[in-house]
Design a protein around this motif. Structure first.
Motif, mmCIF file in Angstrom:
data_model
loop_
_atom_site.group_PDB
_atom_site.id
_atom_site.type_symbol
_atom_site.label_atom_id
_atom_site.label_comp_id
_atom_site.label_asym_id
_atom_site.label_seq_id
_atom_site.Cartn_x
_atom_site.Cartn_y
_atom_site.Cartn_z
ATOM 1 N N ARG A 14 47.470 87.565 68.300
ATOM 2 C CA ARG A 14 47.565 86.966 66.959
ATOM 3 C C ARG A 14 46.408 86.004 66.713
ATOM 4 N N GLN A 15 46.175 85.144 67.690
ATOM 5 C CA GLN A 15 45.128 84.133 67.547
ATOM 6 C C GLN A 15 43.747 84.771 67.460
ATOM 7 N N HIS A 16 43.470 85.747 68.346
ATOM 8 C CA HIS A 16 42.178 86.425 68.307
ATOM 9 C C HIS A 16 41.973 87.146 66.975
ATOM 10 N N LEU A 17 43.008 87.826 66.499
ATOM 11 C CA LEU A 17 42.903 88.545 65.233
ATOM 12 C C LEU A 17 42.582 87.592 64.091
ATOM 13 N N THR A 18 43.307 86.495 64.028
ATOM 14 C CA THR A 18 43.064 85.499 62.978
ATOM 15 C C THR A 18 41.669 84.902 63.102
ATOM 16 N N ASP A 19 41.284 84.543 64.333
ATOM 17 C CA ASP A 19 39.955 83.956 64.555
ATOM 18 C C ASP A 19 38.840 84.919 64.171
ATOM 19 N N MET A 20 38.973 86.182 64.574
ATOM 20 C CA MET A 20 37.922 87.158 64.270
ATOM 21 C C MET A 20 37.762 87.337 62.766
ATOM 22 N N ARG A 21 38.878 87.282 62.044
ATOM 23 C CA ARG A 21 38.804 87.422 60.585
ATOM 24 C C ARG A 21 38.176 86.182 59.952
ATOM 25 N N THR A 22 38.632 85.006 60.338
ATOM 26 C CA THR A 22 38.157 83.787 59.678
ATOM 27 C C THR A 22 36.731 83.415 60.072
ATOM 28 N N GLU A 23 36.260 83.919 61.212
ATOM 29 C CA GLU A 23 34.874 83.657 61.625
ATOM 30 C C GLU A 23 33.874 84.473 60.820
ATOM 31 N N ARG A 24 34.352 85.451 60.099
ATOM 32 C CA ARG A 24 33.490 86.316 59.282
ATOM 33 C C ARG A 24 33.852 86.092 57.819
ATOM 34 N N SER A 44 48.816 90.759 57.817
ATOM 35 C CA SER A 44 49.446 89.447 57.683
ATOM 36 C C SER A 44 50.588 89.291 58.691
ATOM 37 N N LYS A 45 51.414 90.312 58.828
ATOM 38 C CA LYS A 45 52.528 90.263 59.779
ATOM 39 C C LYS A 45 52.021 90.141 61.215
ATOM 40 N N TYR A 46 50.926 90.837 61.541
ATOM 41 C CA TYR A 46 50.354 90.716 62.895
ATOM 42 C C TYR A 46 49.910 89.276 63.140
ATOM 43 N N GLU A 47 49.211 88.693 62.168
ATOM 44 C CA GLU A 47 48.701 87.331 62.335
ATOM 45 C C GLU A 47 49.829 86.309 62.422
ATOM 46 N N GLN A 48 50.929 86.575 61.759
ATOM 47 C CA GLN A 48 52.073 85.655 61.777
ATOM 48 C C GLN A 48 52.994 85.894 62.972
ATOM 49 N N GLY A 49 52.753 86.977 63.702
ATOM 50 C CA GLY A 49 53.608 87.291 64.841
ATOM 51 C C GLY A 49 54.923 87.928 64.459
ATOM 52 N N ARG A 50 55.000 88.448 63.243
ATOM 53 C CA ARG A 50 56.232 89.092 62.778
ATOM 54 C C ARG A 50 56.274 90.575 63.098
ATOM 55 N N SER A 51 55.148 91.102 63.579
ATOM 56 C CA SER A 51 55.050 92.516 63.928
ATOM 57 C C SER A 51 53.916 92.685 64.929
ATOM 58 N N VAL A 52 53.975 93.763 65.677
ATOM 59 C CA VAL A 52 52.892 94.094 66.606
ATOM 60 C C VAL A 52 52.418 95.517 66.315
ATOM 61 N N PRO A 53 51.131 95.778 66.512
ATOM 62 C CA PRO A 53 50.621 97.115 66.198
ATOM 63 C C PRO A 53 51.016 98.135 67.251
#
Length: 125
Positions: A14-24, A44-53
């Protein structure tokens, strides 16, 4: 044997996904979703931890961001918690497929998942 991922590993994802998006600055959830073939709400659900891919979407996200699967899960490359050999082989083979075959595989998995969900809902599974 495939091992289950811990909450720590999914927290790292979750953290890596959010960081990779916000760094760009040019990226947003909608662009990522379009790039990997899901809806914006799914990212959004992945970043919030409400779902996993699932595996295919996880691989698509790693490919989209050009990041190693072990890294996005917070695993040290030298550590024991790497993806098992079978999973690594499946990911490698999937990534070696031509894009149109990857799409075919993804569509097949989606159809199978939908059929399985329907069978479970109807009480046959």
């Amino acid at each position: 044997m495939t091992r289950d991922l811990s909450s720590r590993e999914w927290q790292s994802f979750r953290q890596h996904l959010t960081d990779m998006r916000t760094e760009r600055p040019h990226l947003n959830q909608e662009r990522i979703a379009e790039g990997v073939g899901v809806q914006k709400q799914t990212i959004s659900k992945y970043e919030q931890g409400r779902s996993v891919p699932d595996l295919l979407i996880f691989v698509a996200l790693c490919r989209y961001f050009e990041v190693d699967p072990n890294t996005i899960l917070g695993w040290d490359d030298a550590g024991p918690q790497r993806l098992d050999a079978r999973t690594q082989t499946l990911i490698k083979r999937y990534l070696e497929l031509p894009e149109n075959w990857q799409l075919t595989v993804s569509n097949l998995v989606t159809e199978l998942r939908s059929d399985l969900s329907r069978v479970k809902r109807e009480g046959h599974g």
